[in-house]
Design an enzyme around this catalytic site. Structure first.
Site, PDB file in Angstrom:
ATOM      1  N   CYS A  48       0.859  -1.187   0.000  1.00 28.24           N
ATOM      2  CA  CYS A  48       0.000   0.000   0.000  1.00 28.24           C
ATOM      3  C   CYS A  48       0.897   1.240   0.000  1.00 28.24           C
ATOM      4  O   CYS A  48       2.120   1.141   0.162  1.00 28.24           O
ATOM      5  CB  CYS A  48      -0.861   0.005   1.260  1.00 28.24           C
ATOM      6  N   HIS A 102       3.677   2.031  11.688  1.00 24.99           N
ATOM      7  CA  HIS A 102       2.573   1.840  12.644  1.00 24.99           C
ATOM      8  C   HIS A 102       2.397   3.016  13.587  1.00 24.99           C
ATOM      9  O   HIS A 102       1.387   3.105  14.280  1.00 24.99           O
ATOM     10  CB  HIS A 102       2.831   0.585  13.480  1.00 24.99           C
ATOM     11  N   CYS A 133       2.408   6.008   8.927  1.00 29.01           N
ATOM     12  CA  CYS A 133       1.521   6.198   7.772  1.00 29.01           C
ATOM     13  C   CYS A 133       0.604   7.399   8.030  1.00 29.01           C
ATOM     14  O   CYS A 133       0.025   7.522   9.113  1.00 29.01           O
ATOM     15  CB  CYS A 133       0.675   4.940   7.553  1.00 29.01           C
ATOM     16  N   GLU A 175       0.426  -0.319  16.238  1.00 33.28           N
ATOM     17  CA  GLU A 175      -0.413   0.845  15.893  1.00 33.28           C
ATOM     18  C   GLU A 175      -1.325   1.214  17.065  1.00 33.28           C
ATOM     19  O   GLU A 175      -1.524   2.394  17.375  1.00 33.28           O
ATOM     20  CB  GLU A 175      -1.252   0.540  14.648  1.00 33.28           C
ATOM     21  N   SER A 209      -1.199  -7.761  10.712  1.00 31.95           N
ATOM     22  CA  SER A 209      -2.633  -7.720  11.034  1.00 31.95           C
ATOM     23  C   SER A 209      -3.473  -7.759   9.756  1.00 31.95           C
ATOM     24  O   SER A 209      -4.431  -8.530   9.649  1.00 31.95           O
ATOM     25  CB  SER A 209      -2.908  -6.440  11.828  1.00 31.95           C
TER      26      SER A 209
END
Ligand code: SF4
Length: 306
Positions: free
Chosen positions: A12, A74, A96, A126, A223
């Site tokens: 991503c 994270h 991110c 995260e 995850s």
């Protein structure tokens, strides 16, 4: 054997940015760029960066004073930020931007007087970061059972935020339970589940309708990869999480005519190719890719590098 690849799959924009951050830092500062924790949850990515000179550490205390330190995609807690400042580290924050957005959302709700609930998985980096970055007490809920156990008085002003990489379905159930118990609760609905997670989940759901078995390429501690495997399995298809071709078990695929492959947002496309090569050693394979949503999201590098 037919192989169908889900689309989109693999990296991503947040993962690309995190890896680019380390690579640019190495180009600019030379070897001995320190990275706190796995930059993304993938051993192949980490090993490649190590080979270029990045040093991965668990704690900031392992980093020499004034060295360059990269925070992972994270995000980190405020304590980590404070410790980095105290030790004079030159921080490049690869958190991110979509995770940062959740942090900001939490702070906004807290400033407006809401008590905060975070929907997420305990112990995930995260979640550890977001619990701290909200700058207010936050109650973590992981399941509908956790919602039932909440002790907020009925009329408490409440708001929720969510981890970015959960399953949309899991989040929906928890949000429904929250709204049933506290109708006044406010929140961003499922929009904090990031675009990449949503797209990969929709793609694997479609893929699972077409194949006999699904292989999800990703690390066991990723995850979003674990959620992809769960979603495929919920579609009634045997589904396996596999980090590369070496982990392929012949038994999984020996009766399959059509094998579906996807990859979590932290898994390199090279590992998808590695799994295809492993299947190719068991049978003649023909590979096609599903039409899927095109992703054009690009995040800019941290300002110190751009
Ligand atoms: Fe960001 Fe989503 Fe990628 Fe996580 S999965 S790094 S939130 S874009």
């Amino acid at each position: 054997m037919r192989i169908i690849l889900a689309q989109p799959r693999s990296f991503c924009a947040g993962v690309v940015r995190a890896i680019d951050t380390v690579e640019h830092a190495l180009q600019r500062h030379g070897p001995q760029v320190y990275v706190r924790h796995e930059i993304v949850h993938n051993k192949h990515v980490v090993d490649k960066l190590k080979a270029q000179g990045a040093v991965f550490v668990e704690e900031l205390a392992e980093i020499p004073t004034h060295a360059v330190a990269v925070f992972s995609a994270h995000g980190v807690s405020r304590d980590v930020e404070a410790e980095a400042a105290e030790r004079g580290l030159r921080v490049l924050d690869a958190t991110c931007p979509l995770v940062t957005k959740v942090h900001e959302q939490g702070r906004r709700y807290a400033a407006q007087g809401y008590s905060l609930i975070l929907i997420g998985h305990a112990g995930h980096p995260e979640v550890i970061g977001t619990l701290s970055q909200a700058c207010a007490p936050v109650v973590l809920v992981q399941s509908v059972g956790d919602v039932e156990a909440l002790t907020f008085p009925a009329d408490t002003p409440l708001a929720y935020i969510t981890q970015t990489t959960l399953s949309l379905d899991d989040t929906r159930n928890v949000i429904d339970a929250l709204q049933a118990r506290y109708p006044q609760i406010v929140g961003p609905d499922t929009r904090d589940i990031c675009y990449a997670t949503q797209n990969r989940q929709a793609a694997v759901r479609e893929l699972s309708r077409l194949v006999d078995v699904v292989l999800v390429v990703g690390a066991s501690n990723s995850s979003n990869s674990a959620r992809l495997r769960e979603i495929a399995a919920q579609g009634g298809v045997p589904s396996y999480l596999i980090s590369d071709g070496s982990e392929l078990a012949r038994d999984w695929v020996c009766d399959a005519k059509v094998v579906g492959i996807t990859a979590g947002a932290s898994a390199p496309e090279a590992m998808v190719e590695d799994v295809i090569a492993a299947l190719g050693r068991l049978a003649n394979v023909e590979v096609t890719t599903l039409p899927g949503r095109e992703e054009r999201v690009v995040f800019r590098l941290p300002s110190d590098l751009s």
